[in-house]
Design a protein around this motif. Structure first.
Motif, PDB file in Angstrom:
ATOM      1  N   LYS A 121      -7.327   9.415  -7.520  1.00 47.33           N
ATOM      2  CA  LYS A 121      -8.238   9.038  -8.600  1.00 47.33           C
ATOM      3  C   LYS A 121      -7.453   8.775  -9.875  1.00 47.33           C
ATOM      4  CE  LYS A 121      -9.323  13.435 -10.815  1.00 47.33           C
ATOM      5  NZ  LYS A 121     -10.387  14.260 -11.398  1.00 47.33           N
ATOM      6  N   GLN A 138       0.826  -1.199   0.000  1.00 40.22           N
ATOM      7  CA  GLN A 138       0.000   0.000   0.000  1.00 40.22           C
ATOM      8  C   GLN A 138       0.864   1.254   0.000  1.00 40.22           C
ATOM      9  OE1 GLN A 138      -2.953  -0.796   3.276  1.00 40.22           O
ATOM     10  NE2 GLN A 138      -4.323   0.207   1.814  1.00 40.22           N
ATOM     11  N   CYS A 178      -4.807   9.973   2.708  1.00 44.49           N
ATOM     12  CA  CYS A 178      -5.480   9.000   1.852  1.00 44.49           C
ATOM     13  C   CYS A 178      -4.503   7.893   1.536  1.00 44.49           C
ATOM     14  CB  CYS A 178      -6.009   9.651   0.563  1.00 44.49           C
ATOM     15  SG  CYS A 178      -4.745  10.484  -0.416  1.00 44.49           S
ATOM     16  N   GLN A 179      -5.007   6.838   0.911  1.00 43.02           N
ATOM     17  CA  GLN A 179      -4.156   5.700   0.611  1.00 43.02           C
ATOM     18  C   GLN A 179      -4.684   4.963  -0.600  1.00 43.02           C
ATOM     19  OE1 GLN A 179      -4.261   3.135   4.010  1.00 43.02           O
ATOM     20  NE2 GLN A 179      -6.465   2.864   3.967  1.00 43.02           N
ATOM     21  N   SER A 180      -3.837   4.180  -1.192  1.00 38.74           N
ATOM     22  CA  SER A 180      -4.265   3.351  -2.316  1.00 38.74           C
ATOM     23  C   SER A 180      -5.101   2.193  -1.788  1.00 38.74           C
ATOM     24  CB  SER A 180      -3.052   2.819  -3.082  1.00 38.74           C
ATOM     25  OG  SER A 180      -2.270   1.974  -2.257  1.00 38.74           O
ATOM     26  N   PRO A 181      -6.068   1.745  -2.566  1.00 40.36           N
ATOM     27  CA  PRO A 181      -6.902   0.631  -2.103  1.00 40.36           C
ATOM     28  C   PRO A 181      -6.063  -0.611  -1.839  1.00 40.36           C
ATOM     29  CG  PRO A 181      -7.868   1.693  -4.028  1.00 40.36           C
ATOM     30  CD  PRO A 181      -6.491   2.248  -3.883  1.00 40.36           C
ATOM     31  N   LEU A 182      -6.440  -1.352  -0.814  1.00 36.20           N
ATOM     32  CA  LEU A 182      -5.734  -2.581  -0.489  1.00 36.20           C
ATOM     33  C   LEU A 182      -5.907  -3.588  -1.621  1.00 36.20           C
ATOM     34  CD1 LEU A 182      -4.089  -3.864   1.833  1.00 36.20           C
ATOM     35  CD2 LEU A 182      -6.210  -4.902   2.640  1.00 36.20           C
ATOM     36  N   LYS A 196       0.593   5.294   1.121  1.00 39.59           N
ATOM     37  CA  LYS A 196      -0.207   6.176   1.958  1.00 39.59           C
ATOM     38  C   LYS A 196       0.392   7.571   1.953  1.00 39.59           C
ATOM     39  CE  LYS A 196      -1.552   2.322   4.930  1.00 39.59           C
ATOM     40  NZ  LYS A 196      -1.788   1.857   6.307  1.00 39.59           N
ATOM     41  N   ARG A 203      -8.353  12.406  -2.037  1.00 39.98           N
ATOM     42  CA  ARG A 203      -8.382  11.011  -2.474  1.00 39.98           C
ATOM     43  C   ARG A 203      -7.532  10.865  -3.722  1.00 39.98           C
ATOM     44  NH1 ARG A 203     -11.755   9.636  -6.787  1.00 39.98           N
ATOM     45  NH2 ARG A 203     -13.001  11.380  -7.605  1.00 39.98           N
ATOM     46  N   ALA A 247      -4.753  -3.096  -4.647  1.00 38.78           N
ATOM     47  CA  ALA A 247      -4.672  -2.443  -5.960  1.00 38.78           C
ATOM     48  C   ALA A 247      -3.302  -2.623  -6.583  1.00 38.78           C
ATOM     49  CB  ALA A 247      -5.009  -0.962  -5.821  1.00 38.78           C
TER      50      ALA A 247
END
Length: 1295
Positions: A793, A721, A737-741, A723, A791, A743
């Motif tokens: 995107k 991840q 925010c963080q990258s989706p788990l 963050k 976030r 991803a």
């Protein structure tokens, strides 16, 4: 019905016409270059051509001419557009004070099309009268059009010369005296040269006297011996005025013996012929002895009107020319006068041989032909000034050449151009240049019939110097898509050229890297950091390199060309790996003021602060911070910093920040984020985001006007991840925010945050775009845009190979960019609302950093396993074309064989010959290295064998061992046959004769009864298009037990499918086969289980297809001879029978010679949130003019409907040169011509027109809003302008 978009990837590069003129009021000359659908204007400077403007033209440009403006030195432009919509454009030029910002404006758009008239087959041309009042246009048989320049009126005049070859004005002095010379083939197939009087009345009416020929140029018949094959090669008529003293012959008493009255030069045959006028009232002069002045010779005046009353047509008889000279080379493709008097003329042939025809010593040598050297095969010649000439070419690169007064090479053994031994009328250059002071001493060159015989000057060495080259890849006869470096990015490789300029070209788009220095020998570097002597200065003076085991410091010398290793001179820690080095600023009295000579270095055991001593030129130790003990671990693992902050990741997953502060009179590194005491580290649970080891961190300086950042980023092992954190008021780190788990499928090894726009450094600013880049361990780059919410995107992923990626900020082309380097390199930049990426031709980079020195300003320093290199990135969206010249070997067919990393290229060698002689050709198969494009091996075919098709077939033996074979389809050329009756299928294998030598060996052949027009592989079988049939063959590999190293191959015929007239193109997809019949239409076949071809569906319309390519097993795309693109798909009829439905029909305006199934993106990023479900690139197409286009499918129904409505509105609103509407321009043409029943284009949209909406959005928002409103109103679609802009940028990003 599916919707597709056709867009341009590479515009047409073939030069059709050119002209030199003066378009501006200031004393500046211009060169105007015409291509298929555009005009380009250059200003002629002393050292170069400077681009002034471009103009896209709606139609096919045939030629461009200068139109003199009366009482002015300026000119307008006349542009002739070709069939099926012939038109005249009169353009004027608007100049500006800014170079490169001029503009061409349509003054008149004059349609010339006629219903029911037959287009001219041999001569579509236009000439402008020297007065600039009118022009003569030939575009229909038996008719000339007189176009009045001022008002655009068109007057049709009938001519009995139906098969017109060429025409020009007679060289008359009086502006109101007009006459035309006409060269044509009569009904008896005789070549005739005649002249007719043209009358222009005061009220601008035009009339051509067809009752009788003009007496100014008596009609004459020209022998086919002098003009062989005039219907197949161009013939040029050039008017030669009589306004020079040296055109007169004198006797010993200086009395005039023979006065040249002006005439017409006929160029294009085996001889250059000069026909003299018999009467030119007010133009016959006689020189005054010794002064060179002229006076009227009344004794020789003949009234041209004395015989005009006779209306009886005289029989045309052969009349001897005044002078001739042998043309010893191939057919003439272009010529241009060097001066206004037309007494020096440049002539070029189809193989690039350039010569000058000189009349300057006419009385001594007649017409003299001076060889100059070889250029690209010209289609247009324009003499500029100062011995500089523009060579416009269709078959090779266009060139700017300088003609030298002396040979540039002085070899006495190599003639400038080869002269056949049969030509004996030659003279040495020394004799030609020698001043003839003694009268009567010149060579005797008058035949008994009064014809003055010219000479060819014998010269050695080339007189031409190429000073500028304009790349051209036309005509593209075949092409292939190949991944040449395993990067996943495909390159387009074309077979191009002709004459003496055959070439194979590798085309791609990407950033250009200019290497300025190479430093080999510094091996195994994993990272490096340039450093400055102080924070505020601009230039770097040292850099530190790190390997896994140790570090080194180098000094950059003042001349920037040498490096000095100075490990022993400084206090850096060099016996360990370095994690980070950077300059730091000093904060005093609460602010950053003054300069500081501080540098921080981080190694696994500690962070040290050093200061530069300018007196002793040494970095001195100031302070040291050792790693805290966390459990059993006491080690720093990652570090990053900026002007005032140092971010360090420690084993155990802890992050700390440090700043430089003054304590007790000393500079020290002070931690500013809370860190638990050692006793509390083990029992206490770290915060949630500390739950794993850190794999990468970054502490960027996002705003260059500040010294600190409030946003940092970190990535972690195991969870993969990334963050983003910010500093709280207490100095602690808080997650943003963080990258989706899940991803990211691989650990992050490097991170970079960067605002991609200049002067916008706040998330709240809509013009700012903060992008986050993550380099993964598997060699991939992931990018996001961070928005205010906050976030991440628009995640994008692109692979750069397998080496972990490093990043560097950079500035190129005035943009803030990010350079990512690993196994390959890429530059990311922001355009519109998308992140765009451009590949760079760099390999195996372990680290990249920005470098700025006096010798290498704004550069990049790159590390590999074997050394360092320094260079700079420029031209982010440059079209890169890498070529190899094959000379007289013109490539016709190409395939890529990745196993041996070679191209198989079928070539035709054409031996240059004289006009009228039979061309001798030899075909061969060549192997080219796919990296260097070097010819590795070749196999010659028999003299009468012509290569028509080429493919690669994989054959396996009983042991499942595969062998790649080159399959060649041929036919035997026999001049007495109207249709080929014999041909062969040849199989060639690549053999490794030695580690450095490969060979081509013919291993099998099969005789067939016709021409093998096409070869494709379908389910392991070989499908061949042979005359009217499709035949299937099985190729088998047999390994003999006694000689396993020499396998044998067999070709076994399986079946024939014979239901066509002439099958010229095949395409396979799985077990389906698309068949193109050039005299009919298309069919879709399927290979059944018994290996028989069965018909799925057929089309019976008169389509006349040229090339086809499958889309899938139920649809395909193709092009016809009327320059249209079409698509078909299988549908079910009412009786449940499969039928072919034409679901796309669109006029391209150029002959498509090849479709390639595949894609090539300008940006290689796969935008997972944008591209899927909206666009899909399916095909690439290539044309004869050098255009490369892409076909993109629209996969969203709402998007498809809106883009269709948008194209309709843009076509009505957009302004373009060319009088026809966009709808009519793109409407499919039919071979029978225009009719009221012609349908509009459907199923295919004009991508170039759609992308103009982006320009309107940026420059004309009101027009863009109007077009958008009208487009939405057509169907009430739920589609916002923001969606439109995003989709159009995505579409643009796909080519």
């Amino acid at each position: 019905m599916p919707t597709r978009i056709a867009s341009t990837f590479h515009p047409s590069s073939s030069v059709i016409s050119s002209v030199k003129c003066t378009l501006a009021s200031r004393e500046l000359e211009h060169l105007v270059i015409a291509k298929l659908n555009s005009l380009t204007v250059y200003s002629i400077l002393e050292s170069k051509l400077q681009l002034e403007c471009n103009l896209d033209v709606r139609g096919k440009v045939r030629l461009v001419r200068a139109v003199p403006i009366q009482n002015s030195q300026r000119s307008n432009l006349l542009v002739l557009l070709d069939h099926p919509d012939p038109e005249i454009l009169i353009l004027n030029y608007t100049e500006t004070s800014e170079p490169g910002s001029g503009r061409l404006n349509p003054k008149h758009q004059i349609p010339l099309d006629e219903r029911g008239s037959r287009p001219s087959e041999l001569c579509t041309d236009a000439i402008v009268h020297p007065s600039g009042l009118f022009a003569i246009v030939s575009c229909y048989t038996g008719k000339l059009k007189v176009v009045m320049i001022d008002n655009g009126e068109v007057h049709n005049v009938q001519i009995p010369e139906l098969n017109l070859l060429s025409f020009t004005f007679l060289p008359l002095v009086h502006e109101d005296n007009y006459a035309l010379a006409l060269l044509y083939i009569d009904y008896k197939e005789h070549i005739q040269l005649v002249s007719r009087n043209l009358r222009i009345s005061p009220d601008s009416n035009a009339d051509l006297d067809i009752a009788d020929y003009s007496n100014l140029l008596p009609p004459t018949s020209i022998s086919y011996k002098n003009l062989p094959n005039p219907a197949e090669t161009a013939v040029h008529l050039i008017p030669i005025p009589a306004d020079e003293d040296y055109m007169y012959d004198m006797d010993e008493d200086d009395q005039e013996t023979d006065v040249f009255l002006g005439g017409i030069l006929v160029v294009g045959g085996s001889k250059i012929l000069l026909y003299e006028l018999t009467s030119q009232e007010a133009q016959e002069f006689k020189p005054v002895k010794g002064k060179g002045k002229r006076k009227r010779d009344s004794k020789k005046q003949i009234d041209a009107s004395t015989d005009s009353g006779s209306k009886q047509k005289k029989e045309i008889k052969k009349r001897d020319p005044r002078a001739t000279v042998q043309w010893p080379w191939s057919w003439v493709t272009a010529c241009t006068p060097v001066d206004e008097s037309s007494h020096k003329i440049l002539i070029g042939d189809a193989f690039g041989r350039l010569a000058m025809l000189s009349l300057s010593r006419f009385k001594d040598f007649g017409m003299a032909l001076i060889p100059l050297g070889e250029t690209s095969p010209p289609t247009s010649l324009s003499y500029l000034s100062n011995q500089v000439t523009f060579i416009g070419s269709h078959s090779g690169d266009s060139q700017l050449v300088r003609i030298s007064q002396v040979a540039l090479s002085t070899s006495k053994e190599t003639p400038t151009l080869p002269i056949p031994h049969s030509i004996t009328t030659t003279i040495s250059l020394e004799n030609f240049n020698k001043l003839d002071d003694d009268k009567g001493k010149g060579p005797s060159n008058i035949h008994g019939n009064g014809i003055k015989k010219g000479h060819i000057v014998t010269t050695y060495g080339s007189f031409l110097e190429v000073i500028q080259t304009f790349k051209n890849i036309a005509p593209i006869r075949d092409a292939v898509l190949a991944d040449l470096d395993g990067s996943g990015q495909s390159h387009i490789v074309t077979c191009s050229g002709g004459g003496n300029a055959g070439s194979v070209n590798v085309v791609r788009i990407g950033a250009d890297f200019e290497e300025m220095a190479s430093l080999p020998g510094l091996e195994n570097i994993i990272d490096l950091w340039p450093i400055k002597l102080s924070y505020e200065i601009s230039f770097h003076s040292y850099f530190i390199t790190s390997t896994i085991l140790d570090s080194h410091i180098f000094k950059i010398t003042s001349n920037a060309n040498q490096l000095e290793c100075v490990d022993a001179s400084h206090d850096f820690i060099l016996k360990n790996q370095t994690l980070y080095v950077g300059n730091m600023a000093l904060k005093t009295a609460g602010k950053y003021g003054g300069d500081s000579a501080l540098v921080v270095q981080v190694v696994p055991e500690a962070a040290v602060l050093l200061q530069y001593d300018g007196l002793f030129q040494k970095w001195n130790f100031l302070d040291k911070v050792e790693a805290e003990k966390v459990g059993s671990m006491m080690k720093f693992v990652k570090a990053s910093g900026n002007a005032s902050q140092l971010l360090i990741a420690q084993a155990g997953g802890w992050l700390s920040t440090y700043t430089v502060q003054m304590q007790e009179g000393k500079l020290r590194l002070i931690r500013t984020t809370p860190f638990p005491s050692p006793s509390s580290l083990i029992p206490n649970t770290p915060p949630e985001w500390y739950n794993t080891e850190v794999s990468a961190i970054t502490c960027p300086l996002l705003d260059p006007t500040k010294h600190f950042t409030r946003i940092i980023a970190a990535a972690f092992w195991h969870t993969n991840q990334l963050k983003l954190f910010t500093f709280s008021q207490s100095g602690e780190l808080e997650i943003l925010c963080q990258s989706p788990l899940g991803a990211l499928t691989s650990p992050v090894r490097s991170i970079l945050l960067n605002f991609m726009t200049v002067d916008h450094y706040r998330l709240e600013d809509q013009e700012s775009h903060l992008c986050v880049f993550a380099g993964l361990a598997d060699g991939s780059v992931v990018s996001w845009e961070m928005v205010k919410v906050p976030r991440l995107k628009d995640m994008s992923l692109v692979s750069l190979g397998h080496i972990p990626v490093s990043f560097s900020q950079y500035e190129a082309d005035g943009k803030r960019v990010v350079v990512a380097a690993g196994s390959r390199a890429m530059v990311f930049s922001w355009e519109g609302s998308h992140l765009r990426s451009a590949p760079v031709m760099l390999k195996d980079i372990t680290s990249v950093k920005m470098l700025n020195t006096e010798g290498y300003p704004n550069s990049l320093m790159l590390a590999t396993d074997f050394g360092l290199s320094i260079g700079r990135v420029k031209s982010l969206e440059k079209m890169h074309i890498r070529s190899t010249s094959l000379g007289l070997h013109t490539p016709r067919h190409i395939v890529h064989e990745p196993t041996h990393k070679v191209f198989g290229v079928g070539t035709v060698y054409t031996e240059p010959c004289r006009v009228g002689e039979e061309e001798k050709t030899t075909n061969s198969l060549k192997l080219l290295d796919d990296t260097t494009l070097e010819v590795l091996a070749q196999a010659e075919l028999q003299q009468d064998e012509q290569i028509m098709s080429l493919t690669v077939l994989q054959v396996k033996d009983n042991n499942n061992t595969s062998q790649q074979l080159f399959c060649v389809g041929t036919f035997s050329l026999r001049l007495d046959e109207t249709e080929p009756t014999s041909g062969k299928i040849l199989l060639f294998a690549v053999q490794q004769a030695s580690p450095t030598l490969i060979q081509l060996k013919r291993v099998a052949s099969e005789d067939v009864s016709g021409c093998v027009y096409s070869l494709v592989v379908i389910d392991g079988l070989l499908a061949a298009a042979i005359n009217s049939s499709v035949s299937l063959y099985r190729v088998s590999l047999i390994t003999e037990e006694l000689s396993p190293s020499t396998p044998s191959y067999t070709i076994q015929s399986i079946m024939d499918w014979n239901h066509n007239y002439m099958v010229t193109s095949l395409s396979a997809y799985g077990d389906h086969l698309v068949v193109s019949d050039q005299f009919s239409s298309v069919s879709l076949l399927k290979l059944d289980e018994s290996q028989k071809l069965v018909t799925v569906a057929r089309d019976y319309s008169p389509l006349w297809p040229i090339s086809v390519e499958a889309v899938d097993d139920r649809s395909f795309i193709g092009a016809d001879q009327s320059l249209n693109l079409f698509t078909f798909s299988v549908s079910q009829s009412t009786n449940n029978r499969a039928i072919l439905v034409r679901d796309g029909f669109y006029h391209v305006g150029d002959l498509i010679t090849k479709f390639i199934r595949g894609k090539i993106y300008r940006s290689l990023a796969t935008t997972t949130e944008s591209a899927i479900g909206r666009f899909k690139s399916t095909h690439i197409f290539c044309t004869l003019s050098g255009q490369i286009g892409v076909v993109i499918g629209v996969e969203n129904d709402v998007l498809s409907r809106f883009l269709s409505a948008l194209e309709l509105q843009l076509g009505q609103k957009s302004i373009s040169a060319g009088g026809i509407s966009h709808a009519k321009h793109r409407a499919p043409r039919l071979s029978r011509g225009r009719s009221d029943a012609d349908s509009a284009a459907y199923g295919v949209l004009d991508g170039d027109l759609l992308e103009q909406m982006l320009t309107y959005m940026n420059t004309e928002p009101e027009l863009a809003e109007e077009v958008y409103t009208l487009s939405v109103a057509d169907d009430d679609l739920p589609y916002t302008p923001a969606d439109l802009k995003k989709d159009l940028e995505l579409l643009q990003n796909m080519h």
